[in-house]
Design a protein around this motif. Sequence first.
Motif, short mmCIF file in Angstrom:
data_model
loop_
_atom_site.label_atom_id
_atom_site.label_comp_id
_atom_site.label_asym_id
_atom_site.label_seq_id
_atom_site.Cartn_x
_atom_site.Cartn_y
_atom_site.Cartn_z
N THR A 25 0.84 -1.20 0.00
CA THR A 25 0.00 0.00 0.00
C THR A 25 0.87 1.25 0.00
OG1 THR A 25 -0.04 0.24 2.40
CG2 THR A 25 -1.69 -1.21 1.42
N GLY A 26 0.25 2.39 -0.25
CA GLY A 26 0.97 3.65 -0.24
C GLY A 26 1.70 3.86 1.08
N ARG A 27 0.99 3.58 2.17
CA ARG A 27 1.57 3.78 3.50
C ARG A 27 2.78 2.86 3.70
NH1 ARG A 27 -1.21 5.97 7.65
NH2 ARG A 27 -3.20 5.52 6.66
N GLU A 28 2.61 1.59 3.35
CA GLU A 28 3.72 0.64 3.51
C GLU A 28 4.92 1.06 2.66
OE1 GLU A 28 1.26 -3.50 4.40
OE2 GLU A 28 1.48 -2.81 2.35
N ASN A 29 4.62 1.58 1.47
CA ASN A 29 5.70 2.00 0.58
C ASN A 29 6.44 3.23 1.11
OD1 ASN A 29 6.26 0.41 -1.80
ND2 ASN A 29 4.10 0.64 -2.25
N ILE A 30 5.73 4.10 1.80
CA ILE A 30 6.41 5.26 2.39
C ILE A 30 7.43 4.78 3.41
CG2 ILE A 30 6.13 7.30 3.84
CD1 ILE A 30 3.38 7.70 2.57
N ARG A 31 7.02 3.81 4.24
CA ARG A 31 7.93 3.28 5.27
C ARG A 31 9.13 2.61 4.60
NH1 ARG A 31 3.27 1.21 8.23
NH2 ARG A 31 2.54 2.92 9.52
N LEU A 32 8.84 1.82 3.57
CA LEU A 32 9.89 1.08 2.87
C LEU A 32 10.89 2.03 2.21
CD1 LEU A 32 10.96 -1.62 1.75
CD2 LEU A 32 9.28 -1.44 -0.07
N ALA A 33 10.35 2.92 1.37
CA ALA A 33 11.24 3.81 0.62
C ALA A 33 11.95 4.77 1.56
CB ALA A 33 10.44 4.58 -0.43
N GLY A 34 11.26 5.22 2.58
CA GLY A 34 11.87 6.14 3.55
C GLY A 34 13.09 5.49 4.19
N ALA A 35 12.94 4.24 4.61
CA ALA A 35 14.05 3.54 5.27
C ALA A 35 15.21 3.35 4.32
CB ALA A 35 13.58 2.19 5.81
N ILE A 36 14.89 2.99 3.08
CA ILE A 36 15.96 2.75 2.11
C ILE A 36 16.71 4.04 1.79
CG2 ILE A 36 16.42 2.09 -0.28
CD1 ILE A 36 14.10 0.05 0.09
N LEU A 37 15.96 5.14 1.72
CA LEU A 37 16.60 6.42 1.42
C LEU A 37 17.38 6.97 2.61
CD1 LEU A 37 13.84 8.18 -0.68
CD2 LEU A 37 15.98 7.23 -1.48
N GLY A 38 17.19 6.38 3.78
CA GLY A 38 18.02 6.78 4.91
C GLY A 38 17.30 7.43 6.07
#
Lengths: 284, 275
Positions: free
Chosen positions: B131-144
């Motif tokens: 979901t959008g929310r899950e993706n924010i957490r995922l991408a946020g973590a990967i970006l640092g």
Amino acid sequence: MKSEVQGVRQSGRWPVEIRPPSGWPRLDLPSVWRRIDIVYILGLRDIKVRYKQSFAGITWAVIQPLITMFVFTAVFDGVVKVPTGGSPYPLFALAALVPWTYFVHSITKATTCLIVDQDLIRRVYFPRLILPISAVSGGIVDFLIAFSLLLIVMPIYGVGPSLAILLIPAFFLFSLMTALTLGLWLSAINVRYRDVNNAIPFFTQILMFASPVAYPSSVVPAQWQWAYALNPMATVIDGFRWALLDGQPAPGPSSLVSIAVVTVGLVGGLYFFRWQEDRFADVV
Amino acid sequence: MSSSRAMIEVEGLGKSYWVGGERLVDHMGMHALIESALSAPVRWLGQNFMRRAQTSRFPMTEGHMKWALRDISFEVCEGEVLGVVGHNGAGKSVLLKLLSQITRPSEGRARIYGRVGSMLEAGTGFHGELTGRENIRLAGAILGMSRAQIADRLDEIVAFSEVEEYIDTPIKRYSSGMIMRLGFSVAAHLDTDIMLIDEVLAVGDQRFKRRCIEKMRSVATSGKTVVFVGHDLQVLERISDRAILIRQGRMQMEGAPGDVVAEHVRWADGRQLDD
């Protein structure tokens, strides 16, 4: 803010030096540790994605070892009569299938992790070691579920756990290390030669026959036990059987061979991976 | 003069790639190896008797080293915004990839004094099933971003992306515009001392694109150290404190944004006349 910048800089973390790759690669494991939350978040992603739009969902973690257990029992107990040292065959097989399923799943995931996540490699920086580590960690949940199944099946055959069960985490950790070792080598090679992708199902199948999954390791002659232990999964499976079932022999001195293989393979794998890592973004 | 402390030092940075053909036999794979062996007589004939053949059916497989970027040197001081101007393929993206450590240089070096955030491509790390929310957490973590930072900024990120209504829907059901907006929004809420920004990240329709540029401007003026790769020369001139011009992988000029942009435009016009 500024003082924080200064503080960290004094601790030796900065400046970040960007130079051409040269000489012996540095492992720099602390940098992996600093971004360890990516391991968690990627592991979570893989678990979520795997069971989305799936009817059976997480029960797949149980279905696979359970069905294999039935098939093995029909063939190796019903037809071939494999000796089990007194343990009921279904339990004897399941005690091996639970760690084995985890292991196969993990090396398959670890081997393809750099290809599957090549978008990340090309577009954002983080220590690449995170990817194989995350690949072998993601299976822990499945393993725990399958292991609970084992704990449910044990009393059905009148087998209760002994104190030795406390050593299960150690044997599990050893299977994780083994999977990571293979994953480090194979994933880095896979970036350049996709042959590895094709070889993996074949390789794991052959490795299963070289591991005491369907039969006891005691069928291997004593003078060849050391060679048999070159496959670390032999020690893992012997360990699981010994820790869970009555009357199974403890892993012998040949397990030192397994430990040596994993130690050398893991350290070598870490260096090999770090050495290849610089080229991942350009080659993948 | 503590504010003029260098945050990025780049000295003679260069990146070369091997193009056209393969360098080593073991890079070729069995197929290519067999094909090249079988076609060798034909190539030989072609080379000696039919000039054309070698360029069409069986091109020579000898490659050569190509410098995507070479002899790049500059400094960026704390709080300064450096604009990077150049044509497509001039090497701007390679520069950003080197500075963000995605790929390693072939020569030279760079030193970076601080945490680097990259706003290079929208949607890095997204997974369609989540979901959008899950993706924010995922991408946020990967970006640092840390988990606490993501939690703090989640509402802001969602609001900026304008996908509130669908935030708990898997993004494979999103339109491509929605995915890009969400992707930009995550990257734009990074908070590091040094930001590498590629203007191509400004995405979506005209209105959202304007909002993206506005957001980039506010990042650039917030006292962070910024390297900004621009395509819209007006925007770049407004945002940057200083600029460099890269042409065919070489640094052509360094100076005030206005002068650099003017030089770039002059050269581009000249080239059009030549055509």
